[in-house]
Enzyme design. Sequence first.
Site, PDB file in Angstrom:
ATOM      1  N   CYS A   2       1.219  -1.463   0.002  1.00 18.59           N
ATOM      2  CA  CYS A   2      -0.177   0.206   0.084  1.00 18.59           C
ATOM      3  C   CYS A   2       0.710   1.203   0.082  1.00 18.59           C
ATOM      4  O   CYS A   2       2.059   0.981   0.475  1.00 18.59           O
ATOM      5  CB  CYS A   2      -1.100  -0.004   1.078  1.00 18.59           C
ATOM      6  SG  CYS A   2      -1.225  -1.384   1.468  1.00 18.59           S
ATOM      7  N   ARG A  27       4.812  -0.315  -6.658  1.00 25.24           N
ATOM      8  CA  ARG A  27       4.768  -1.146  -5.154  1.00 25.24           C
ATOM      9  C   ARG A  27       3.566  -2.139  -5.378  1.00 25.24           C
ATOM     10  O   ARG A  27       3.805  -3.041  -4.449  1.00 25.24           O
ATOM     11  CB  ARG A  27       4.110  -0.346  -3.868  1.00 25.24           C
ATOM     12  CG  ARG A  27       5.486   1.210  -4.168  1.00 25.24           C
ATOM     13  CD  ARG A  27       5.473   1.992  -3.247  1.00 25.24           C
ATOM     14  NE  ARG A  27       5.677   1.106  -1.794  1.00 25.24           N
ATOM     15  CZ  ARG A  27       7.312   0.847  -1.161  1.00 25.24           C
ATOM     16  NH1 ARG A  27       8.189   1.464  -1.489  1.00 25.24           N
ATOM     17  NH2 ARG A  27       7.093   0.662  -0.298  1.00 25.24           N
ATOM     18  N   TRP A  74      -3.490  -2.962  -1.362  1.00 21.83           N
ATOM     19  CA  TRP A  74      -3.330  -3.750  -1.353  1.00 21.83           C
ATOM     20  C   TRP A  74      -3.941  -4.329  -0.433  1.00 21.83           C
ATOM     21  O   TRP A  74      -3.409  -5.029   0.688  1.00 21.83           O
ATOM     22  CB  TRP A  74      -1.672  -4.225  -1.561  1.00 21.83           C
ATOM     23  CG  TRP A  74      -0.924  -5.077  -2.188  1.00 21.83           C
ATOM     24  CD1 TRP A  74      -1.540  -5.870  -3.772  1.00 21.83           C
ATOM     25  CD2 TRP A  74      -0.827  -6.538  -1.598  1.00 21.83           C
ATOM     26  NE1 TRP A  74      -1.023  -7.243  -3.351  1.00 21.83           N
ATOM     27  CE2 TRP A  74      -0.615  -7.787  -2.702  1.00 21.83           C
ATOM     28  CE3 TRP A  74      -0.480  -6.898   0.229  1.00 21.83           C
ATOM     29  CZ2 TRP A  74       0.014  -8.383  -2.519  1.00 21.83           C
ATOM     30  CZ3 TRP A  74       0.018  -8.175   0.033  1.00 21.83           C
ATOM     31  CH2 TRP A  74       0.393  -9.054  -0.867  1.00 21.83           C
ATOM     32  N   ASN A 100      -1.227   1.449   5.928  1.00 23.17           N
ATOM     33  CA  ASN A 100      -0.513   1.117   5.607  1.00 23.17           C
ATOM     34  C   ASN A 100      -0.684   0.117   6.946  1.00 23.17           C
ATOM     35  O   ASN A 100       0.215   0.618   8.196  1.00 23.17           O
ATOM     36  CB  ASN A 100       0.187   1.594   4.869  1.00 23.17           C
ATOM     37  CG  ASN A 100       0.316   1.919   4.003  1.00 23.17           C
ATOM     38  OD1 ASN A 100      -1.150   1.944   2.999  1.00 23.17           O
ATOM     39  ND2 ASN A 100       1.760   2.287   3.391  1.00 23.17           N
ATOM     40  N   GLY A 101      -0.933  -1.207   6.983  1.00 19.48           N
ATOM     41  CA  GLY A 101      -0.432  -1.813   8.045  1.00 19.48           C
ATOM     42  C   GLY A 101      -1.464  -3.073   8.523  1.00 19.48           C
ATOM     43  O   GLY A 101      -2.338  -3.126   7.168  1.00 19.48           O
ATOM     44  N   GLU A 481      16.909 -18.249  -8.392  1.00 17.88           N
ATOM     45  CA  GLU A 481      16.967 -17.139  -8.344  1.00 17.88           C
ATOM     46  C   GLU A 481      16.403 -16.722  -9.712  1.00 17.88           C
ATOM     47  O   GLU A 481      15.411 -16.811 -10.506  1.00 17.88           O
ATOM     48  CB  GLU A 481      18.072 -15.761  -8.603  1.00 17.88           C
ATOM     49  CG  GLU A 481      17.946 -14.266  -8.997  1.00 17.88           C
ATOM     50  CD  GLU A 481      16.820 -13.926  -8.442  1.00 17.88           C
ATOM     51  OE1 GLU A 481      16.090 -14.156  -7.585  1.00 17.88           O
ATOM     52  OE2 GLU A 481      16.792 -12.603  -9.296  1.00 17.88           O
ATOM     53  N   LYS A 485      12.615 -15.516 -11.217  1.00 16.07           N
ATOM     54  CA  LYS A 485      11.859 -14.433 -12.195  1.00 16.07           C
ATOM     55  C   LYS A 485      10.904 -14.545 -13.336  1.00 16.07           C
ATOM     56  O   LYS A 485      10.025 -13.664 -13.192  1.00 16.07           O
ATOM     57  CB  LYS A 485      13.257 -14.413 -12.702  1.00 16.07           C
ATOM     58  CG  LYS A 485      14.435 -13.459 -12.554  1.00 16.07           C
ATOM     59  CD  LYS A 485      14.638 -12.125 -12.264  1.00 16.07           C
ATOM     60  CE  LYS A 485      13.130 -11.956 -10.328  1.00 16.07           C
ATOM     61  NZ  LYS A 485      14.300 -11.693  -9.380  1.00 16.07           N
ATOM     62  N   GLU A 488       7.146 -15.511 -11.294  1.00 14.88           N
ATOM     63  CA  GLU A 488       7.069 -14.686 -10.936  1.00 14.88           C
ATOM     64  C   GLU A 488       6.042 -13.165 -12.046  1.00 14.88           C
ATOM     65  O   GLU A 488       5.638 -13.014 -11.741  1.00 14.88           O
ATOM     66  CB  GLU A 488       7.555 -13.422 -10.160  1.00 14.88           C
ATOM     67  CG  GLU A 488       8.744 -12.676 -10.439  1.00 14.88           C
ATOM     68  CD  GLU A 488       9.604 -11.853  -9.397  1.00 14.88           C
ATOM     69  OE1 GLU A 488       9.535 -11.796  -8.348  1.00 14.88           O
ATOM     70  OE2 GLU A 488      11.080 -11.968  -9.543  1.00 14.88           O
ATOM     71  N   HIS A 504      16.847 -37.296  -8.673  1.00 13.09           N
ATOM     72  CA  HIS A 504      16.371 -37.600  -7.117  1.00 13.09           C
ATOM     73  C   HIS A 504      15.202 -37.487  -7.446  1.00 13.09           C
ATOM     74  O   HIS A 504      14.521 -37.204  -6.651  1.00 13.09           O
ATOM     75  CB  HIS A 504      17.068 -36.934  -6.029  1.00 13.09           C
ATOM     76  CG  HIS A 504      18.265 -37.622  -5.496  1.00 13.09           C
ATOM     77  ND1 HIS A 504      18.834 -38.936  -6.077  1.00 13.09           N
ATOM     78  CD2 HIS A 504      19.485 -37.025  -6.539  1.00 13.09           C
ATOM     79  CE1 HIS A 504      20.370 -38.909  -5.141  1.00 13.09           C
ATOM     80  NE2 HIS A 504      20.747 -37.733  -5.830  1.00 13.09           N
ATOM     81  N   LYS A 603       6.054  -4.467  -4.797  1.00 18.35           N
ATOM     82  CA  LYS A 603       7.221  -4.415  -3.952  1.00 18.35           C
ATOM     83  C   LYS A 603       7.663  -4.417  -2.809  1.00 18.35           C
ATOM     84  O   LYS A 603       9.396  -4.688  -2.880  1.00 18.35           O
ATOM     85  CB  LYS A 603       7.634  -2.644  -5.293  1.00 18.35           C
ATOM     86  CG  LYS A 603       8.807  -2.487  -5.282  1.00 18.35           C
ATOM     87  CD  LYS A 603       9.526  -3.695  -6.084  1.00 18.35           C
ATOM     88  CE  LYS A 603      11.502  -2.892  -5.990  1.00 18.35           C
ATOM     89  NZ  LYS A 603      11.753  -4.384  -6.604  1.00 18.35           N
TER      90      LYS A 603
END
Length: 608
Positions: A2, A27, A74, A100-101, A481, A485, A488, A504, A603
Amino acid sequence: MCGIVGYIGPKQATPLLIEGLKRLEYRGYDSAGVAVYDGESLETRRAAGKIVKLEGALAADPVTGKVGIAHTRWATHGPPTERNAHPHLSSDDSVAVVHNGIIENADVLRKQLTALGHTFRSDTDTETISHLVQELYDGSLEEAVIGALRKVEGTFGIAVVSSRDPQKIVAARKGSPLLIGVGDGEYFLASDASAILAHTRQVVYLDDGDLAVLTPDGYKVMDINASPIRRSVERIEWDLEAIERGGFDHFMLKEIFEQPTTVGNTMRGRLILEDGTSKLGGINMSHEQLMNIDNVVITACGTSWHSALIGEMMIEDFARIPTEVEYASEFRYRNPIVTPRTLCIVISQSGETADTLAAMREAKRRGAHTLGFVNVVGSTIAREDDGGIYLHAGPEIGVASTKAFTSQVIALALFALKLGRKRTLSVMRGREIAQALDALPKQIQSILDQAAAIEKIADSYKDAHNFLYLGRGYNFPAALEGALKLKEISYIHAEGYPAAEMKHGPIALIDESMPVVFIAPHDAVFDKIVSNIQEVKARHGKTIVITSRDEPALEGLIDHEIRIPETVDMLTPVLASIPLQLLAYYIAVKRGANVDQPRNLAKSVTVE
Ligand code: F6R
């Protein structure tokens, strides 16, 4: 996550609030809104979806006024609808709040306030604050906010305006960042400096427990007992250009291409080639402290956790200090072995990730010395750690982390080099690594010059449903990584594995429709990975191989080859990550995905 923006001054607030919200779009959010005092009452406009919808609502029904607050939400409590979008008004419409929170005791407060006659109009936890402030108002908005915050449990960055005390914005923070922008006869509030940089570079970062009152004539900061606090004005050192796309189609692509510069910036003034070591002013550790470290714990989330894995290998390799990497979300709730001789490194691009911050606080509580490897200057982790290394990669706007990752690995290499040279690493080896670091910016550029060829490879795989990424040694984290990438931003399922682990289990997945990306530079484990490539080829998998020289052993095994330059083993993941980023980017673009704002992602993750 947010975003919050506020304005008070001589100008019309709405356009400034909308501009600020747009700067925070990166964000991640799913609804947006503004509340402006129009001289008589608070006017709110809110919309589900993107800011352009909010602009539509404002065009249809404009609001004027010189005091206002705004928010991008968000969704956490309740779906992303207009009724759940912030700002939230009190029952009598006299108080508007953006937040926010998370308010953890919202259900209890809601019951109490309903019993007192308040009518709730959303599913959010935030709305309890506006009703509480209305209930407690007795002539001073800041006193009412202080009273409300005494009843609230949880985390917050809030901004509050009221038609009963209209020449004020009251803000407070506990666990969610907020800063005041000090303009010329005008004042801004923001959760992120990007929102206000077009108007002022002078900022006051609020600390947890701070409450601020902004008026057209100035601002004051106080604690929860209304006792004044002095907070210094700091200057933002980066330019507006850094948060604009600058001719690139996406921020992510711009940030990938910035890496020759950003990697150079992380090293600038720190690398000492002659002595094969580094100079790190910010770590605030004496020679004795560095020599007395018994063990290192590195904690982080997501991409930052991947760079931590590389850091673990470097510290053990160069300095022979036992090092462990922990997901911050797990570390904070375990009973880890941490002593005053433990060094705890926390890695975070944003410096605000809730789990990472909590893990750092836990390590501190247990007596560890904490170092923050952070990109965002003035962020909470950077303010609370005992010392640290700023990445100096500049603002990272693309949600998928790219340039922060490479800078994190560089910062870890610089630190491992320093630690190593104090302990077991010879000057000759130190010099070799320092020279390899110094060569990286040009080497990265030479990989970026192959972007068109990588885009072509992306054409062949844009319709894949699954991907495997395999690497060994220093390149196992690079495989993780690369897979992160891709998943996402393109929403293709991808997994990273140590190459030898394939047999395995994951080998069962290999058939002609499974692309496998091998990170196989000519390093100490090259021969080993060749046999893993053979295993995939034998099962008709498609191979995309990132390697560093002509190798007869690879003949007939490669469907697509990407060449990276040679470097010392520990720095190969920095070079390998560049084509991995480009491959993910081009595949995502070809699938029509919104790479800069992937679905469901934010973000910086400031909730648990
Ligand atoms: C992936 C990504 C995330 C972050 C993670 C930690 O591209 O960006 O996985 O790495 O949320 O964020 P920071 O580094 O800000 O603590």
